[in-house]
Design a protein around this motif. Structure first.
Motif, PDB file in Angstrom:
ATOM      1  N   ILE B 124       4.920  -5.675   0.769  1.00 44.87           N
ATOM      2  CA  ILE B 124       3.513  -5.375   1.719  1.00 44.87           C
ATOM      3  C   ILE B 124       3.784  -4.698   2.857  1.00 44.87           C
ATOM      4  O   ILE B 124       4.859  -4.706   3.374  1.00 44.87           O
ATOM      5  CB  ILE B 124       2.812  -6.806   1.820  1.00 44.87           C
ATOM      6  N   TYR B 125       2.628  -4.343   3.696  1.00 42.32           N
ATOM      7  CA  TYR B 125       2.682  -4.066   5.172  1.00 42.32           C
ATOM      8  C   TYR B 125       2.473  -5.161   5.673  1.00 42.32           C
ATOM      9  O   TYR B 125       1.304  -5.789   5.820  1.00 42.32           O
ATOM     10  CB  TYR B 125       1.608  -3.007   5.421  1.00 42.32           C
ATOM     11  N   GLY B 126       3.465  -5.427   6.667  1.00 44.48           N
ATOM     12  CA  GLY B 126       3.432  -6.494   7.434  1.00 44.48           C
ATOM     13  C   GLY B 126       2.726  -6.512   8.741  1.00 44.48           C
ATOM     14  O   GLY B 126       1.629  -7.011   9.006  1.00 44.48           O
ATOM     15  N   MET B 127       3.436  -5.893   9.583  1.00 38.52           N
ATOM     16  CA  MET B 127       2.835  -5.585  10.882  1.00 38.52           C
ATOM     17  C   MET B 127       1.441  -5.032  11.129  1.00 38.52           C
ATOM     18  O   MET B 127       0.772  -5.504  11.992  1.00 38.52           O
ATOM     19  CB  MET B 127       3.775  -4.381  11.624  1.00 38.52           C
ATOM     20  N   GLY B 129      -0.936  -5.808   9.240  1.00 40.17           N
ATOM     21  CA  GLY B 129      -1.872  -6.833   8.834  1.00 40.17           C
ATOM     22  C   GLY B 129      -2.258  -6.913   7.258  1.00 40.17           C
ATOM     23  O   GLY B 129      -3.125  -7.349   6.777  1.00 40.17           O
ATOM     24  N   GLY B 130      -0.959  -6.555   6.527  1.00 40.12           N
ATOM     25  CA  GLY B 130      -0.958  -7.013   5.120  1.00 40.12           C
ATOM     26  C   GLY B 130      -1.766  -5.735   4.155  1.00 40.12           C
ATOM     27  O   GLY B 130      -2.529  -6.188   3.168  1.00 40.12           O
ATOM     28  N   GLN B 131      -1.568  -4.503   4.359  1.00 37.00           N
ATOM     29  CA  GLN B 131      -2.075  -3.619   3.638  1.00 37.00           C
ATOM     30  C   GLN B 131      -1.165  -3.433   2.318  1.00 37.00           C
ATOM     31  O   GLN B 131       0.061  -3.913   2.428  1.00 37.00           O
ATOM     32  CB  GLN B 131      -2.410  -2.272   4.277  1.00 37.00           C
ATOM     33  N   GLN B 140      -1.325  -7.533  -7.453  1.00 35.26           N
ATOM     34  CA  GLN B 140      -0.827  -8.050  -6.109  1.00 35.26           C
ATOM     35  C   GLN B 140      -2.042  -7.589  -5.214  1.00 35.26           C
ATOM     36  O   GLN B 140      -2.285  -6.792  -5.006  1.00 35.26           O
ATOM     37  CB  GLN B 140       0.485  -7.637  -5.621  1.00 35.26           C
ATOM     38  N   LYS B 141      -2.376  -8.851  -4.755  1.00 31.66           N
ATOM     39  CA  LYS B 141      -3.812  -8.499  -3.595  1.00 31.66           C
ATOM     40  C   LYS B 141      -3.360  -8.277  -2.316  1.00 31.66           C
ATOM     41  O   LYS B 141      -2.094  -8.915  -1.890  1.00 31.66           O
ATOM     42  CB  LYS B 141      -4.474  -9.683  -3.558  1.00 31.66           C
ATOM     43  N   ALA B 142      -3.690  -7.121  -1.608  1.00 29.67           N
ATOM     44  CA  ALA B 142      -3.410  -6.849  -0.311  1.00 29.67           C
ATOM     45  C   ALA B 142      -4.879  -6.507   0.282  1.00 29.67           C
ATOM     46  O   ALA B 142      -5.710  -6.434  -0.332  1.00 29.67           O
ATOM     47  CB  ALA B 142      -2.319  -5.669  -0.173  1.00 29.67           C
ATOM     48  N   THR B 143      -4.674  -6.402   1.735  1.00 30.43           N
ATOM     49  CA  THR B 143      -6.170  -6.016   2.320  1.00 30.43           C
ATOM     50  C   THR B 143      -6.869  -4.651   1.692  1.00 30.43           C
ATOM     51  O   THR B 143      -7.777  -4.608   1.827  1.00 30.43           O
ATOM     52  CB  THR B 143      -5.999  -5.812   3.773  1.00 30.43           C
ATOM     53  N   THR B 144      -5.910  -3.846   1.535  1.00 31.63           N
ATOM     54  CA  THR B 144      -6.324  -2.493   0.876  1.00 31.63           C
ATOM     55  C   THR B 144      -6.171  -2.498  -0.572  1.00 31.63           C
ATOM     56  O   THR B 144      -6.578  -1.347  -1.120  1.00 31.63           O
ATOM     57  CB  THR B 144      -5.744  -1.350   1.874  1.00 31.63           C
ATOM     58  N   ASN B 216       1.303 -12.447   5.132  1.00 36.91           N
ATOM     59  CA  ASN B 216       0.208 -11.477   4.549  1.00 36.91           C
ATOM     60  C   ASN B 216       0.216 -12.011   3.086  1.00 36.91           C
ATOM     61  O   ASN B 216      -0.638 -11.467   2.451  1.00 36.91           O
ATOM     62  CB  ASN B 216       0.614 -10.178   4.931  1.00 36.91           C
ATOM     63  N   TRP B 217       1.029 -12.377   2.428  1.00 37.24           N
ATOM     64  CA  TRP B 217       0.972 -13.017   0.967  1.00 37.24           C
ATOM     65  C   TRP B 217       0.062 -14.186   1.168  1.00 37.24           C
ATOM     66  O   TRP B 217      -0.453 -14.448  -0.155  1.00 37.24           O
ATOM     67  CB  TRP B 217       2.414 -13.558   0.428  1.00 37.24           C
TER      68      TRP B 217
END
Lengths: 353, 248
Positions: B124-127, B129-131, B140-144, B216-217
């Motif tokens: 996931i992209y951490g910094m 914000g969880g994209q 897997q769910k992520a903001t994008t 973010n997970w």
């Protein structure tokens, strides 16, 4: 010292090596390919490294790493390639590292063409990279001047810890002229105590960086850079002025175009006209002082560029409304003729423009 | 009494900014310990990425160079070509390395650039914000990828280690995890091997470290360790993918 006949692109490479440049990272693009090819042939012989990167983006970041590691390093490209390098140039300026970047300009936008152009004036002097940064831009008009400025550029870059750009065009890159390699004047260059070359357990770690999360810290950093840029403006602005104080019309042109303008001025003089020339050698800092010599006698200022008019913005700022500023340009790789420029000068002299 | 555990001199004695339960701290420590044990801290130049580990330059007790997003392998190349006798490493996350910097890592490996890459994969992209990252798992769910990563839309996650192992310039490729003590010990061994390989001048080495991102997970730190084990390892199998011994 004897003069040697050299092609512009190769002369740039030779000048860089003579100036102590040992590292070159680049990516092929026309019309500057003879320069990386020259470096690929010549650098290994002097213990240096030429590396062809996978892209312009990688090349400028290799330059960033090598400059941080304390090396004298150079890259070169042409317009669309320089566009890709702009991000890295911003980082190098932000981290205050020295390097030399050569842009052999071709027409644009986009892929454009491969013929000589001056349509990267904005890109060079305003920077396509982000943030408040500046770098010196040399715009030589002959291969001899190119060689002199390339050699000096490495010292200037190290003196101010800032990237320096040298811009030519396909004409400078591709034509041959006799050149002589002269030692540049000595400059105050501090030892590179900031370089990432290993602490050897003897000092605190060095960090090369351009990230300042605290807004106050970033403002302090940017204002400190601004002071450095003011120093560069004060000490490094260069131009050539010809008959400006006695001119009916003053022409402003740089690089290859200035050579064509000189022919046009000679033709005007044969007809008894008085025409001056301001030739900026540094595009940033722009030589505002050169315009102070313009007198009331001058009817108007003519800016000639191989673009649709980019430097004219700086000319207008320098003239500051005291005289009308006119423009003549060709673009897309078309080169202005002396006769066409003479015609424009005459229109201004006759008050028709 | 014998001292059984102490702070490594490979890290600077300051607090890190990482979220609670994030395993970047463990991975930093492993790299610091290895550099100290190999006695190369004074000869090492690290390259920090963009992303969660952007401040890595503040934490390692050696010279450090910050790089733009994805460009760490190019920056490291420049440094290593100037100082071929020094130890040069990049520390990169999966957004930095597998997405925007895919070209740089592939070509550094292809050239056999004698650097070591620590590749931290938390899917996931951490910094930012969880994209969704190129390594985000299917479903897997992520903001994008709010409905879960859909293969027909976003494609399959990239197995970076397997991809790089196909390149002849890559001389050491191993995937490890830090979700329990046993795996942490194995991770350290792999990191040490990768640096030893650089010291012997063999070529490019990369250690992919599966890592957690509880923030973010959207799980607790303990749940994150289990989530890694149960979901990431089946798709990203652990072990040595390519090493000089296997090449023979």
């Amino acid at each position: 010292m004897t003069k040697v006949l050299m092609k512009g692109n190769e002369a740039i490479g030779a000048a860089a090596i003579k100036a102590g440049c040992n590292y070159f990272f680049g990516y092929p693009i026309t019309p500057q390919n003879e320069l990386p090819e020259y470096m690929a042939r010549e650098l290994p012989g002097v213990g240096g490294v030429f590396l062809q990167a996978e892209s312009e983006v990688a090349a400028i970041n290799m330059v960033y790493g090598a400059a941080g590691a304390g090396a004298r390093v150079m890259t070169s490209s042409s317009s669309p390639g320089i566009a890709l390098k702009q991000e890295g140039i911003s980082y190098i300026a932000g981290a205050e590292l020295p390097c030399v970047i050569v842009n052999i300009v071709r027409g644009g936008p986009g892929l454009g063409g491969i013929q000589p152009a001056q349509s990267d004036y904005y890109q060079s002097t305003r920077g396509g990279g982000n943030g408040d940064y500046r770098h010196l831009v040399y715009a030589p008009a002959t291969i001899q001047e190119t060689v002199d400025l390339v050699m000096e550029a490495f010292d200037v870059a190290e003196q101010y810890r800032n990237p320096v750009m040298v811009i030519g065009d396909g004409m400078i890159g591709q034509m041959m002229e006799p050149v002589e390699f002269k030692e540049p004047k000595k400059r105050p260059i501090a030892p590179k105590t900031w370089a990432t070359d290993g602490t050897k357990g003897k000092r605190k770690p060095n960090i090369i960086n351009s990230l300042f999360i605290d807004p106050q810290e970033l403002e302090d950093h940017v204002l400190r850079l601004e002071k450095k840029y003011d120093e560069i403006k004060k000490n490094e602005t260069r131009y050539e002025n010809y008959n400006v104080s006695d001119a009916d019309v003053v022409v402003v042109a740089y690089g290859t175009t200035s050579r064509i303008v000189k022919n046009a001025i000679a033709k005007c003089e044969e007809e008894g006209m008085k025409v001056g020339l301001i030739r900026p050698i540094t595009l940033w800092p722009f030589p505002d002082n050169a315009f102070e010599e313009i007198t009331d006698k001058t009817k108007g200022v003519l800016t000639v560029e191989m673009s649709t008019g980019q430097m004219i913005d700086d000319v207008k700022i320098a003239v500051n409304g005291k005289k009308p500023v006119h423009f003549y340009g060709r673009t897309g790789g078309m080169v202005p003729t002396p006769d066409a420029i003479v015609e424009e000068i005459k229109k201004i002299a006759r008050g028709e423009k | 009494m014998a001292k059984v555990f102490e702070r490594t001199n490979g890290l600077v004695d300051i607090p890190t900014h990482y979220c609670p339960g994030c395993t970047h701290g463990i991975i930093h420590r492993l790299v610091g310990e290895v550099l100290e044990e190999l006695d190369v801290l004074g000869e090492t130049i690290g390259v920090a990425p963009v992303g969660c580990s952007v401040f890595a330059y503040n934490y390692f007790n050696c010279d450090m160079h910050e790089a733009a997003h994805g460009r760490a392998p190019a920056v490291a190349t420049g440094i290593k070509r100037v100082h071929p006798d020094k130890v040069v490493f990049t520390y990169q996350g999966d957004g930095d390395l597998a997405s925007i910097g895919a070209a740089e890592i592939i070509h550094a490996a292809a050239r056999g650039e004698k650097i070591t890459t620590i590749f931290v994969n938390n899917a996931i992209y951490g910094m930012t914000g969880g994209q969704m990252a190129p390594t985000t798992l299917v479903g897997q769910k992520a903001t994008t990828s709010p409905f879960g990563r859909d293969v027909s839309h976003a494609g399959m996650p990239i197995k970076v280690s397997e991809m790089l192992a196909t390149l002849d310039g890559a001389k050491f490729v191993e995937r490890v995890s830090v979700h329990n003590a046993k795996e942490v010990r194995k991770a350290k061994k792999a990191i040490k091997k990768a640096f030893e390989l650089q010291l012997s001048g063999e070529g490019f080495g990369i250690v992919e470290v599966l890592s957690t991102c509880p923030t973010n997970w959207g799980v607790t730190p303990v749940e994150a360790l289990s989530w890694l084990e149960e979901n990431m390892i089946p798709y990203y199998p652990l072990g040595n993918i390519f090493s000089p011994k296997e090449a023979k």
